[in-house]
Motif scaffolding. Sequence first.
Motif, PDB file in Angstrom:
ATOM      1  N   VAL B  87       0.846  -1.197   0.000  1.00 55.47           N
ATOM      2  CA  VAL B  87       0.000   0.000   0.000  1.00 55.47           C
ATOM      3  C   VAL B  87       0.880   1.246   0.000  1.00 55.47           C
ATOM      4  N   ARG B  88       1.928   1.194   0.800  1.00 52.01           N
ATOM      5  CA  ARG B  88       2.838   2.333   0.866  1.00 52.01           C
ATOM      6  C   ARG B  88       3.475   2.602  -0.503  1.00 52.01           C
ATOM      7  N   ARG B  89       3.962   1.560  -1.140  1.00 51.00           N
ATOM      8  CA  ARG B  89       4.551   1.723  -2.475  1.00 51.00           C
ATOM      9  C   ARG B  89       3.510   2.235  -3.468  1.00 51.00           C
ATOM     10  N   LEU B  90       2.303   1.711  -3.343  1.00 51.31           N
ATOM     11  CA  LEU B  90       1.257   2.100  -4.292  1.00 51.31           C
ATOM     12  C   LEU B  90       0.934   3.584  -4.187  1.00 51.31           C
ATOM     13  N   VAL B  91       0.732   4.072  -2.972  1.00 47.55           N
ATOM     14  CA  VAL B  91       0.403   5.490  -2.801  1.00 47.55           C
ATOM     15  C   VAL B  91       1.554   6.348  -3.311  1.00 47.55           C
ATOM     16  N   GLY B  92       2.767   5.905  -3.056  1.00 46.76           N
ATOM     17  CA  GLY B  92       3.919   6.650  -3.562  1.00 46.76           C
ATOM     18  C   GLY B  92       3.939   6.698  -5.079  1.00 46.76           C
ATOM     19  N   ALA B  93       3.591   5.588  -5.700  1.00 45.86           N
ATOM     20  CA  ALA B  93       3.629   5.525  -7.158  1.00 45.86           C
ATOM     21  C   ALA B  93       2.488   6.293  -7.790  1.00 45.86           C
TER      22      ALA B  93
END
Lengths: 191, 191
Positions: B87-93
């Motif tokens: 989720v963290r990577r997704l929001v960053g992307a």
Amino acid sequence: MSHMNYARLMAVDRDHVLRTAATLLTRRATATMDEVARAAGISRATLHRHFAGRDALVHALEALGIAECEAALETARTDEGPASDAVRRLVGAIEPSAGLLAFLYTENQLFEGEEQNEGWARIDARLVALFRRGQESGEFRIDLSPAWLTEALYGLLASGAWAVNEGRVARNDFVHMIVELLLGGAARRGE
Amino acid sequence: MSHMNYARLMAVDRDHVLRTAATLLTRRATATMDEVARAAGISRATLHRHFAGRDALVHALEALGIAECEAALETARTDEGPASDAVRRLVGAIEPSAGLLAFLYTENQLFEGEEQNEGWARIDARLVALFRRGQESGEFRIDLSPAWLTEALYGLLASGAWAVNEGRVARNDFVHMIVELLLGGAARRGE
DNA sequence: CTCATGTGAGACATGCATGTCTCACATGAA
DNA sequence: TTCATGTGAGACATGCATGTCTCACATGAG
């Protein structure tokens, strides 16, 4: 005195019109004045007699939304008790107005910062104060600013209202969903 | 072959137009075709040569948003590792696309469930799968449905984008704010 | 240079929601 | 009953964004 007998005549229920308009505009923000009138069961002419135009209607809806928010803040007694309980009471009290707030929340994006944001400013201040109180009491984490928590509350209320309107989630879960996510988050609490 | 030399001519950068339009429409969803053209530095006639009309423009923006979401899902590798990290990577992307998503999120409220929601359905499915995976691995609580978590993610992305655009919060805090609230919530973790 | 392509500027018609007005009807008061 | 008030239906003009078209200019290919 004849001027007190409006209710006896075929006078339109202004509040009913506003609530119907709020429901319709929440679903389709571009609805026509004629559609709003039909939805309220009145003619376009009559609608226009009560609200000078679309702007006036939106303004009235905004005033209604502000009033309901402030009423919810009163009902929830946000100054009393633990802040998390206050948030829970507030979301519960504001739930009937969530659809209207969702409409206004997006509508305000195009009003280039004018008019009656005194009302919203008062509400924002009370919400910010509530979250700040929670931080100062140690209930809430301090790495999320009260301004963001306020903004997130609006966003979650709007998301919840839309999700309920489109049947993606159950209306009965509304308060629980929003409060639990806002306060507790998706992750399981460490035990 | 002459049909390959468009870039050599004064051809409009379609992607640049779309991104400018996204920025403007995020700020004012009712912006005129003329305003969109001016913002992109081209004339209304040229804008209309590339996009048959406002509907076509919005459709193109929707296609762009879908493509960027799927690209973000790929970049974030949402199938790998702990769900919360995913989720963290997704929001960053997805952060660069947040403004566009905010516009589409509200715009879709009025498209009465038609057209290319195959694209959104695919994205929704992947998000739901991510949250479900987190629940099954024991990372996420099970009393908040994956559908609601997906909806809430959209809502928080939109709220964050607007708050940043209006200067209420800092752009640098965007990812942290959203991820921490979505996963951890406002309450302090019990220690 | 000459020509083709893409663009900008502007005129023009169209569609649609809005705002205004008139007239007839229904209801309640006197 | 008679009268006043509020409403519905419809016609009408207006404003505004949209969509289409024409013409002149600039740029790159040949």
